[in-house]
Design a protein around this motif. Structure first.
Motif, PDB file in Angstrom:
ATOM      1  N   LEU A  68       0.829  -1.202   0.000  1.00 37.25           N
ATOM      2  CA  LEU A  68       0.000   0.000   0.000  1.00 37.25           C
ATOM      3  C   LEU A  68       0.869   1.260   0.000  1.00 37.25           C
ATOM      4  N   ASP A  69       0.342   2.311  -0.603  1.00 40.80           N
ATOM      5  CA  ASP A  69       1.059   3.584  -0.703  1.00 40.80           C
ATOM      6  C   ASP A  69       0.968   4.329   0.635  1.00 40.80           C
ATOM      7  N   LEU A  70       2.076   4.448   1.329  1.00 32.81           N
ATOM      8  CA  LEU A  70       2.077   5.061   2.658  1.00 32.81           C
ATOM      9  C   LEU A  70       1.633   6.522   2.632  1.00 32.81           C
ATOM     10  N   LYS A  71       1.817   7.203   1.508  1.00 34.07           N
ATOM     11  CA  LYS A  71       1.440   8.623   1.452  1.00 34.07           C
ATOM     12  C   LYS A  71      -0.045   8.823   1.720  1.00 34.07           C
ATOM     13  N   ILE A  72      -0.852   7.809   1.417  1.00 29.14           N
ATOM     14  CA  ILE A  72      -2.298   7.942   1.601  1.00 29.14           C
ATOM     15  C   ILE A  72      -2.646   7.986   3.093  1.00 29.14           C
ATOM     16  N   PHE A  73      -1.813   7.420   3.922  1.00 29.70           N
ATOM     17  CA  PHE A  73      -2.106   7.334   5.353  1.00 29.70           C
ATOM     18  C   PHE A  73      -1.538   8.511   6.146  1.00 29.70           C
ATOM     19  N   MET A  74      -1.026   9.514   5.451  1.00 31.01           N
ATOM     20  CA  MET A  74      -0.486  10.711   6.084  1.00 31.01           C
ATOM     21  C   MET A  74      -0.949  11.928   5.293  1.00 31.01           C
ATOM     22  N   GLY A  75      -1.468  12.925   6.002  1.00 31.67           N
ATOM     23  CA  GLY A  75      -1.845  14.155   5.319  1.00 31.67           C
ATOM     24  C   GLY A  75      -3.168  14.703   5.811  1.00 31.67           C
ATOM     25  N   GLN A  76      -3.610  15.764   5.181  1.00 36.53           N
ATOM     26  CA  GLN A  76      -4.828  16.437   5.627  1.00 36.53           C
ATOM     27  C   GLN A  76      -6.050  15.540   5.449  1.00 36.53           C
ATOM     28  N   VAL A  77      -6.936  15.629   6.429  1.00 35.89           N
ATOM     29  CA  VAL A  77      -8.126  14.794   6.473  1.00 35.89           C
ATOM     30  C   VAL A  77      -9.297  15.632   6.966  1.00 35.89           C
ATOM     31  N   ARG A  78     -10.469  15.296   6.508  1.00 37.59           N
ATOM     32  CA  ARG A  78     -11.672  15.951   7.031  1.00 37.59           C
ATOM     33  C   ARG A  78     -12.477  14.946   7.836  1.00 37.59           C
ATOM     34  N   VAL A  79     -12.886  15.354   9.028  1.00 34.75           N
ATOM     35  CA  VAL A  79     -13.754  14.552   9.883  1.00 34.75           C
ATOM     36  C   VAL A  79     -15.154  15.139   9.826  1.00 34.75           C
ATOM     37  N   ILE A  80     -16.141  14.300   9.507  1.00 32.25           N
ATOM     38  CA  ILE A  80     -17.537  14.742   9.528  1.00 32.25           C
ATOM     39  C   ILE A  80     -18.330  13.845  10.471  1.00 32.25           C
ATOM     40  N   HIS A  81     -19.424  14.380  11.000  1.00 26.70           N
ATOM     41  CA  HIS A  81     -20.244  13.690  11.990  1.00 26.70           C
ATOM     42  C   HIS A  81     -21.592  13.371  11.359  1.00 26.70           C
ATOM     43  N   LEU A  82     -21.886  12.078  11.197  1.00 23.64           N
ATOM     44  CA  LEU A  82     -23.160  11.637  10.621  1.00 23.64           C
ATOM     45  C   LEU A  82     -23.772  10.584  11.544  1.00 23.64           C
ATOM     46  N   PRO A  83     -24.368  11.022  12.668  1.00 22.59           N
ATOM     47  CA  PRO A  83     -24.914  10.061  13.632  1.00 22.59           C
ATOM     48  C   PRO A  83     -26.330   9.614  13.265  1.00 22.59           C
ATOM     49  N   ASN A  84     -26.810   8.625  14.019  1.00 23.81           N
ATOM     50  CA  ASN A  84     -28.213   8.178  13.946  1.00 23.81           C
ATOM     51  C   ASN A  84     -28.607   7.691  12.557  1.00 23.81           C
ATOM     52  N   ARG A  85     -27.734   6.927  11.952  1.00 21.48           N
ATOM     53  CA  ARG A  85     -28.009   6.363  10.623  1.00 21.48           C
ATOM     54  C   ARG A  85     -27.720   4.865  10.629  1.00 21.48           C
ATOM     55  N   MET A  86     -28.626   4.114  10.007  1.00 29.61           N
ATOM     56  CA  MET A  86     -28.384   2.691   9.823  1.00 29.61           C
ATOM     57  C   MET A  86     -27.295   2.472   8.794  1.00 29.61           C
ATOM     58  N   SER A  87     -27.294   3.314   7.753  1.00 28.11           N
ATOM     59  CA  SER A  87     -26.275   3.234   6.708  1.00 28.11           C
ATOM     60  C   SER A  87     -26.029   4.627   6.155  1.00 28.11           C
ATOM     61  N   TYR A 182      -8.046  18.204   9.849  1.00 23.45           N
ATOM     62  CA  TYR A 182      -6.909  17.818  10.669  1.00 23.45           C
ATOM     63  C   TYR A 182      -5.817  17.270   9.758  1.00 23.45           C
ATOM     64  N   GLU A 183      -4.711  16.882  10.383  1.00 20.44           N
ATOM     65  CA  GLU A 183      -3.717  16.060   9.713  1.00 20.44           C
ATOM     66  C   GLU A 183      -3.804  14.657  10.288  1.00 20.44           C
ATOM     67  N   LEU A 184      -3.866  13.665   9.422  1.00 26.18           N
ATOM     68  CA  LEU A 184      -3.944  12.267   9.841  1.00 26.18           C
ATOM     69  C   LEU A 184      -2.585  11.594   9.700  1.00 26.18           C
ATOM     70  N   ILE A 185      -2.245  10.781  10.700  1.00 26.60           N
ATOM     71  CA  ILE A 185      -1.107   9.871  10.607  1.00 26.60           C
ATOM     72  C   ILE A 185      -1.605   8.516  11.094  1.00 26.60           C
ATOM     73  N   ALA A 186      -1.642   7.514  10.205  1.00 30.64           N
ATOM     74  CA  ALA A 186      -2.173   6.193  10.558  1.00 30.64           C
ATOM     75  C   ALA A 186      -1.436   5.132   9.743  1.00 30.64           C
ATOM     76  N   LEU A 187      -0.169   4.947  10.017  1.00 32.59           N
ATOM     77  CA  LEU A 187       0.676   4.094   9.188  1.00 32.59           C
ATOM     78  C   LEU A 187       0.523   2.614   9.545  1.00 32.59           C
ATOM     79  N   PRO A 188       0.270   1.775   8.524  1.00 32.49           N
ATOM     80  CA  PRO A 188       0.250   0.331   8.771  1.00 32.49           C
ATOM     81  C   PRO A 188       1.656  -0.223   8.895  1.00 32.49           C
TER      82      PRO A 188
END
Length: 211
Positions: A68-87, A182-188
């Motif tokens: 996997l391309d490690l660059k994808i697991f580091m960098g700017q990320v957007r967090v959104i909140h979508l509660p109360n949904r089955m799907s 945010y900035e995400l860092i989540a390296l496998p």
């Protein structure tokens, strides 16, 4: 800058997929035995806690985790909140701008008791994938164990995401995370031949969040 840990703590009581390898940790060698050091030993599924799925997990011809391309697991990320949904599908993004977003994490709040593996939780419908691909998103993250329904055998969303070249992060802890950029860092881990990997996933706040 603030660091926000969104990883599940790896303790022996951590819930795992039914029938999967439970986490165990012990000292294979103690300092008393060796005269100098403690040496720990761990056994666990690579899909324990906060983890990355490699396409090889559900496709024998898919990329393995070390490919996997490690660059994808580091960098700017957007967090959104979508509660109360089955799907969650394309219709749930009406009025939500994803312009310039390459990494997206969705807080669903649907895993209510983190000490137990859920019986049901929010999942992604395959119709969401073309929208994500059109917007150029390369990684999707969730606060649940799977992007598909937990009882799914066909895993249509996993396959659709892989076909679109979108990586998968599952099992994030997001109850303490506000919507925003945010900035995400989540390296496998570089597990050669692996179908997934646990990650230490963190978000870093940005002084100026822009896309």
């Amino acid at each position: 800058m603030k660091i926000i840990d969104i990883s599940q703590p790896l303790l022996e009581q951590i819930p795992v997929w039914p029938g999967d390898t439970p986490l165990t940790y012990d000292l294979a060698v103690t300092k008393e035995q060796s005269g100098s050091v403690n040496v720990g030993r761990i056994q666990m599924s690579v899909h324990t806690g906060t983890h990355v799925d490699a396409p090889y997990h559900f496709d024998v011809n898919g990329d393995q985790v070390n490919q996997l391309d490690l660059k994808i697991f580091m960098g700017q990320v957007r967090v959104i909140h979508l509660p109360n949904r089955m799907s969650i599908g394309a219709s749930d993004f009406e009025g939500i701008s994803l312009e310039g977003v390459k990494r997206l994490i969705i807080r669903t709040d649907s895993w209510q008791d983190p000490t137990r593996f859920p019986e049901t939780c929010t999942y992604l419908r395959p119709d969401l994938v073309p929208l994500l691909a059109k917007k150029g998103i390369q990684l999707i993250g969730l606060d649940v164990p799977s992007v598909d329904p937990l009882d799914s055998k066909e895993l249509p969303t996993h396959h659709a995401l892989a076909d679109a070249g979108i990586y998968i992060l599952e099992g994030a802890v997001l109850s303490h995370v506000e919507e925003g950029n945010y900035e995400l860092i989540a390296l496998p881990l570089p597990i050669v031949g692996g179908d997934g990997s646990p990650v230490r996933a963190v978000l870093r706040t940005l002084s100026e969040a822009s896309y």
